[in-house]
Design an enzyme around this catalytic site. Sequence first.
Site, PDB file in Angstrom:
ATOM      1  N   ASP A   6       0.868  -1.169   0.000  1.00  0.00           N
ATOM      2  CA  ASP A   6       0.000   0.000   0.000  1.00  0.00           C
ATOM      3  C   ASP A   6       0.909   1.224   0.000  1.00  0.00           C
ATOM      4  OD1 ASP A   6      -2.107   1.661   0.098  1.00  0.00           O
ATOM      5  OD2 ASP A   6      -2.850   1.002   2.055  1.00  0.00           O
ATOM      6  N   ASP A  14      -8.097  -6.962   1.416  1.00  0.00           N
ATOM      7  CA  ASP A  14      -7.149  -6.996   2.525  1.00  0.00           C
ATOM      8  C   ASP A  14      -7.798  -6.301   3.702  1.00  0.00           C
ATOM      9  OD1 ASP A  14      -6.678  -4.102   1.584  1.00  0.00           O
ATOM     10  OD2 ASP A  14      -5.542  -4.225   3.438  1.00  0.00           O
ATOM     11  N   CYS A  61     -14.375 -25.070  11.109  1.00  0.00           N
ATOM     12  CA  CYS A  61     -13.069 -24.518  10.742  1.00  0.00           C
ATOM     13  C   CYS A  61     -11.974 -25.566  10.936  1.00  0.00           C
ATOM     14  CB  CYS A  61     -12.778 -23.286  11.599  1.00  0.00           C
ATOM     15  SG  CYS A  61     -11.170 -22.541  11.299  1.00  0.00           S
ATOM     16  N   CYS A  86      -8.654 -24.834  11.142  1.00  0.00           N
ATOM     17  CA  CYS A  86      -7.402 -24.146  11.487  1.00  0.00           C
ATOM     18  C   CYS A  86      -6.717 -24.832  12.668  1.00  0.00           C
ATOM     19  CB  CYS A  86      -7.693 -22.678  11.800  1.00  0.00           C
ATOM     20  SG  CYS A  86      -8.153 -22.379  13.514  1.00  0.00           S
ATOM     21  N   CYS A  93      -8.930 -24.533  15.937  1.00  0.00           N
ATOM     22  CA  CYS A  93     -10.194 -25.277  16.006  1.00  0.00           C
ATOM     23  C   CYS A  93     -10.005 -26.785  15.898  1.00  0.00           C
ATOM     24  CB  CYS A  93     -11.141 -24.781  14.916  1.00  0.00           C
ATOM     25  SG  CYS A  93     -11.563 -23.044  15.114  1.00  0.00           S
ATOM     26  N   HIS A 120      -6.501 -18.391  13.481  1.00  0.00           N
ATOM     27  CA  HIS A 120      -7.891 -18.748  13.163  1.00  0.00           C
ATOM     28  C   HIS A 120      -8.537 -17.689  12.267  1.00  0.00           C
ATOM     29  CE1 HIS A 120     -12.137 -19.705  13.531  1.00  0.00           C
ATOM     30  NE2 HIS A 120     -12.304 -18.421  13.807  1.00  0.00           N
TER      31      HIS A 120
HETATM   32 ZN    ZN Z   1     -10.375 -21.999  13.388  1.00  0.00          ZN
END
Ligand code: ZN
Length: 392
Positions: A91, A277, A315, A317, A320, A346
Amino acid sequence: MPFRFTIERTAGAARAGVFTTPHGAVETPSFMPVGTLASVKAIDPDDLHAMRVQMILANAYHLHLRPGDELVRQLGGLHRFMGWDGPILTDSGGFQVFSLADLRRVDENGVEFKSHLDGSTRFFTPELVMRIERNLGADVIMQFDHVIPGQSDDVAARDASERSIRWLERCRAEFVRLDETGDATAAPYGEQALFPVVQGGIHEVLRREAASRTAAAGDFAGYGIGGLSVGEPKPETYRILEVMDESLPRERPRYLMGVGFPEDLIEGVRRGVDLFDCVAPTRMGRTGAAFTSLGRVNVKRAELRADGAPLDPNCGCPLCSRFSRAYLRHLVTSDEILGLRLLSLHNVHFLVALMRDARAAIRDERFARWSREWLERYYSGAASPSSPATTP
Ligand SMILES: [Zn+2]
């Protein structure tokens, strides 16, 4: 052509595409995690690859002030400096100069401001920002633009939009000059693409004008949509996105700058946006807030004290798939570093996977239904077992 955009499938205005850069391909729609200071907070490049993040963001304003873009160049450029071999976008710092710094003066030449770090007086021009972004060496660099508050009146919005278009011409001229001279100021690490930023606030006429004049100013590899999600009501954001979809070239990627809540991502994809973003997933992690497929959750809530379920059952991740809500709450309320890291992992994973799912839905011709059902579930308020989801 080091930069290429191929659209594989569309669903209404939504597109599934591939944006090719010198550091690899980005499957769109895609969410780009933000590494403002050349670090996606608490997440290293191995984590990013494991989450299948394809492109990340860094910030020219912050890196110019610290550690300095010249130093980054001496050390081989941003990719080497931060150990990330995938595509990077920087940016320009326009948003930071106009929002974060103590603003002194804007004129046609540039912006004088005080550094938020030490109060020193600085002057950014479109040319200087191009040299900074060249030194940093990201694949995609954004033009320096005049950013104003979201609900500015017509006169202020027109003034900033027209100045941004004039500054685009200067950015482009300096960008070409740096490319042609190939001297010590040139980045030693490959080609870059300059994206313009289309401004115009929430004024439809200004937006259409800015889009057509920007598109006429050159054959750009992609377009930034700036000045949205800065305080205006969401229906206004979505209305302007429809205007942008109609007026920007369809064969180039569109990047909606700084917008990254799950509902905004889906509404953006519906309106032809390809790249997003936002600092939200890592910033929210630091306040104990999490995105889940069933709405937002504040993990500090007392109700989660003995909750043995994963934060989000849908999820995959690292948080999780392994830990309970109770453990996460314990970490966060105890200010354990691991809690912050797991929450950031996460939240970033959540948005990256969301865009991957959106892409699959477009390709499989089920995007309209998928997006409707996803938003219904997200707004259902079922995130917390005992009470509705809260906002942080
Ligand atoms: Zn997660």
